[in-house]
Design a protein around this motif. Structure first.
Motif, PDB file in Angstrom:
ATOM      1  N   ALA A   1       0.661  -1.093  -0.141  1.00  0.00           N
ATOM      2  CA  ALA A   1       0.159   0.100   0.092  1.00  0.00           C
ATOM      3  C   ALA A   1       0.952   1.413   0.062  1.00  0.00           C
ATOM      4  N   ILE A   2       1.983   1.254   0.889  1.00  0.00           N
ATOM      5  CA  ILE A   2       2.778   2.567   0.933  1.00  0.00           C
ATOM      6  C   ILE A   2       3.527   2.513  -0.319  1.00  0.00           C
ATOM      7  N   VAL A   3       3.970   1.616  -1.049  1.00  0.00           N
ATOM      8  CA  VAL A   3       4.769   1.780  -2.177  1.00  0.00           C
ATOM      9  C   VAL A   3       3.803   2.314  -3.569  1.00  0.00           C
ATOM     10  N   THR A   4       2.615   1.701  -3.353  1.00  0.00           N
ATOM     11  CA  THR A   4       1.899   2.003  -4.530  1.00  0.00           C
ATOM     12  C   THR A   4       1.110   3.427  -4.316  1.00  0.00           C
ATOM     13  N   GLU A   5       1.126   3.964  -3.128  1.00  0.00           N
ATOM     14  CA  GLU A   5       0.464   5.421  -2.862  1.00  0.00           C
ATOM     15  C   GLU A   5       1.690   6.207  -3.093  1.00  0.00           C
ATOM     16  N   GLY A   6       2.918   5.727  -3.232  1.00  0.00           N
ATOM     17  CA  GLY A   6       4.025   6.937  -3.553  1.00  0.00           C
ATOM     18  C   GLY A   6       4.599   7.263  -2.388  1.00  0.00           C
ATOM     19  N   ARG A   7       4.144   6.900  -0.933  1.00  0.00           N
ATOM     20  CA  ARG A   7       4.702   7.264   0.095  1.00  0.00           C
ATOM     21  C   ARG A   7       6.191   6.735   0.376  1.00  0.00           C
ATOM     22  N   GLY A   8       6.632   5.948  -0.374  1.00  0.00           N
ATOM     23  CA  GLY A   8       8.079   5.392  -0.083  1.00  0.00           C
ATOM     24  C   GLY A   8       9.028   5.980  -1.150  1.00  0.00           C
ATOM     25  N   VAL A   9       8.850   6.901  -2.012  1.00  0.00           N
ATOM     26  CA  VAL A   9       9.580   7.425  -3.051  1.00  0.00           C
ATOM     27  C   VAL A   9      10.675   8.164  -2.357  1.00  0.00           C
TER      28      VAL A   9
ATOM     29  N   ARG B   1      12.250   5.133   4.274  1.00  0.00           N
ATOM     30  CA  ARG B   1      11.056   6.076   4.283  1.00  0.00           C
ATOM     31  C   ARG B   1       9.798   5.009   4.511  1.00  0.00           C
ATOM     32  N   VAL B   2       9.617   3.934   3.700  1.00  0.00           N
ATOM     33  CA  VAL B   2       8.501   2.958   3.888  1.00  0.00           C
ATOM     34  C   VAL B   2       8.174   2.481   5.241  1.00  0.00           C
ATOM     35  N   GLU B   3       9.409   2.022   6.002  1.00  0.00           N
ATOM     36  CA  GLU B   3       9.246   1.486   7.348  1.00  0.00           C
ATOM     37  C   GLU B   3       8.846   2.667   8.321  1.00  0.00           C
ATOM     38  N   ALA B   4       9.401   4.011   8.049  1.00  0.00           N
ATOM     39  CA  ALA B   4       9.033   5.220   8.914  1.00  0.00           C
ATOM     40  C   ALA B   4       7.386   5.507   8.599  1.00  0.00           C
ATOM     41  N   GLU B   5       7.071   5.079   7.373  1.00  0.00           N
ATOM     42  CA  GLU B   5       5.380   5.291   7.339  1.00  0.00           C
ATOM     43  C   GLU B   5       4.686   4.516   8.231  1.00  0.00           C
ATOM     44  N   ARG B   6       5.390   3.154   8.290  1.00  0.00           N
ATOM     45  CA  ARG B   6       4.556   2.226   9.242  1.00  0.00           C
ATOM     46  C   ARG B   6       4.671   2.471  10.757  1.00  0.00           C
ATOM     47  N   GLY B   7       5.503   3.527  11.024  1.00  0.00           N
ATOM     48  CA  GLY B   7       5.904   3.584  12.532  1.00  0.00           C
ATOM     49  C   GLY B   7       5.438   4.680  13.279  1.00  0.00           C
ATOM     50  N   ASP B   8       5.698   4.895  14.657  1.00  0.00           N
ATOM     51  CA  ASP B   8       5.380   5.964  15.357  1.00  0.00           C
ATOM     52  C   ASP B   8       6.227   7.065  15.184  1.00  0.00           C
ATOM     53  N   ASP B   9       6.183   8.052  15.908  1.00  0.00           N
ATOM     54  CA  ASP B   9       6.873   9.327  15.817  1.00  0.00           C
ATOM     55  C   ASP B   9       8.324   9.058  16.172  1.00  0.00           C
ATOM     56  N   ARG B  10       8.718   8.232  17.073  1.00  0.00           N
ATOM     57  CA  ARG B  10      10.025   7.964  17.435  1.00  0.00           C
ATOM     58  C   ARG B  10      10.720   7.205  16.320  1.00  0.00           C
TER      59      ARG B  10
ATOM     60  N   ALA C   1      10.442  -2.186 -10.646  1.00  0.00           N
ATOM     61  CA  ALA C   1       9.501  -2.545  -9.558  1.00  0.00           C
ATOM     62  C   ALA C   1       8.433  -1.634  -9.480  1.00  0.00           C
ATOM     63  N   ALA C   2       8.946  -0.722  -8.446  1.00  0.00           N
ATOM     64  CA  ALA C   2       7.504   0.247  -8.132  1.00  0.00           C
ATOM     65  C   ALA C   2       6.936   1.117  -9.277  1.00  0.00           C
ATOM     66  N   GLY C   3       7.908   1.207 -10.207  1.00  0.00           N
ATOM     67  CA  GLY C   3       7.317   1.954 -11.439  1.00  0.00           C
ATOM     68  C   GLY C   3       6.114   1.063 -12.259  1.00  0.00           C
ATOM     69  N   ALA C   4       6.256  -0.196 -12.094  1.00  0.00           N
ATOM     70  CA  ALA C   4       5.191  -1.112 -12.485  1.00  0.00           C
ATOM     71  C   ALA C   4       4.112  -1.604 -11.771  1.00  0.00           C
ATOM     72  N   LEU C   5       4.036  -1.408 -10.641  1.00  0.00           N
ATOM     73  CA  LEU C   5       3.303  -1.733  -9.444  1.00  0.00           C
ATOM     74  C   LEU C   5       1.722  -1.355  -9.433  1.00  0.00           C
ATOM     75  N   PRO C   6       1.661   0.223  -9.822  1.00  0.00           N
ATOM     76  CA  PRO C   6       0.241   0.527 -10.178  1.00  0.00           C
ATOM     77  C   PRO C   6      -0.462  -0.169 -11.003  1.00  0.00           C
ATOM     78  N   ALA C   7       0.294  -0.363 -12.601  1.00  0.00           N
ATOM     79  CA  ALA C   7      -0.364  -1.031 -13.463  1.00  0.00           C
ATOM     80  C   ALA C   7      -0.553  -2.678 -13.057  1.00  0.00           C
TER      81      ALA C   7
END
Length: 341
Positions: A15-23, A228-237, A295-301
């Protein structure tokens, strides 16, 4: 960590990679600095350009691979089947995501014989985490990973940065090189190693080649940042801890250029990590890669289905053909000699 927890984590990754939050936002791949001399008189037919190559004894229509994303979950299973169908139809290679859940858990999550049935003629690469070799996995599990896919090779992924940031990550990489060397000797198919977004250095590449690894996938900086992907999954710390490492690693173009001179004639260098289009594929081949992976460039399709992915990949291949035409390159050997601007 139980299998359900791992599956939930991998679903979050998708979900994070598809939504572009791990770029990766602060550093690029380095490919934009690679510029070709335009050939206004190419003296060849656009339609006669030959992009074909061979990999693992199989023919490819172009030097392109859909790279490892994820595996083991129901959604990943659907995505992998779409990738197999599209790659099988277009004559392109595919590398699956981690088979850990399939090896340790319940079911294959789309990582079974149905994948080969949809892509009977193209190279398929299996995938396990290299660090799992230090946690009990060995030759038997690697053989199972190959057999369940009828894979042509097995890739081990290296991800120390991701594991260091990920809560509950596997952080003991001690003695991995010796285990990789032993597996390379025992495995009945070629063994490869890839990073997951921070790049392979020339020094690490040389050690792996000396250990018997015959496929290197640089997976460099410029695409997905797993910090960045793991940060998106985590808390503020966790976000504060991860933030300085969002741009950590070796840009893809730099990694390819550094590793290319080291590669034996019977080894394969794959450029992945932020490749956006067919011009980046051409740049990667010119720098010394044998194949380019997306990889990520092809994921949405891929999430839309096989037809959408095939359309996307066809555009990438068409862009590669245009780059070859405008450099006067009738085949990949000629592209590797195309002059830089």
């Amino acid at each position: 960590m139980c299998m359900d927890d791992i599956a939930d984590r991998k679903s979050e990754h998708l979900a994070i990679v598809t939504e572009g939050r791990g770029v990766q936002e602060t550093r690029g791949t380095g490919f934009d600095a690679v510029r070709f001399v335009h050939d206004a008189l190419p003296e060849l037919s656009f339609d006669a350009i030959d992009m074909g190559t061979t990999f693992l004894g199989r023919s490819l229509s172009a030097p392109l691979m859909v790279s490892a994303m994820t595996g083991g979950t129901a959604e990943a299973g659907r995505i992998n089947l779409s990738i197999a169908e599209a790659c099988g139809a277009l004559g392109l290679a595919l590398a699956v995501g981690s088979q850990r859940i399939a090896i340790e858990g319940r079911g294959t999550g789309g990582l079974g014989a149905e994948l080969r049935a949809r892509a009977p003629s193209v190279p398929i690469l299996g995938n396990l985490g290299a660090v799992q070799l230090a946690r009990g996995m060995g030759v038997d599990e690697a053989r199972r990973a190959v057999e369940m896919l009828e894979a042509d090779a097995l890739m081990l992924h290296l991800n120390p940065l991701q594991e260091a940031i990920q809560p509950g990550g596997d952080r003991d990489f001690s003695g991995l090189l010796a285990r990789i060397e032993a597996l390379a000797r025992a495995l009945p198919v070629p063994l490869g190693v890839k990073e997951v977004g921070a790049g392979l250095s020339a020094a690490v590449g040389r050690r792996l080649l000396d250990a018997g690894v015959v496929i290197l996938d640089v997976a460099g900086v410029g695409g997905t940042s797993w910090a960045r992907v793991e940060a998106e999954r985590g808390d503020d710390r966790l976000r504060r801890i991860a933030a300085p490492f969002f741009d950590w690693g070796i840009p893809t173009a730099e990694a390819v250029a550094a590793l290319a001179p080291l590669m034996p004639s019977d080894a394969t260098l794959i450029a992945s990590g932020g490749l956006r289009h067919g011009l980046d594929v051409a740049r990667a081949i010119r720098l010394g890669a044998d194949l380019a992976g997306q990889a990520a460039g092809a994921l949405p399709a891929a999430r839309e289905g096989a037809e959408a992915l095939a359309a996307h990949l066809s555009e990438v291949v068409e862009q590669l053909r245009i780059a070859m035409f405008c450099t006067g390159s009738r085949d990949l050997a000629a592209l590797r000699r195309a002059p830089f601007a």
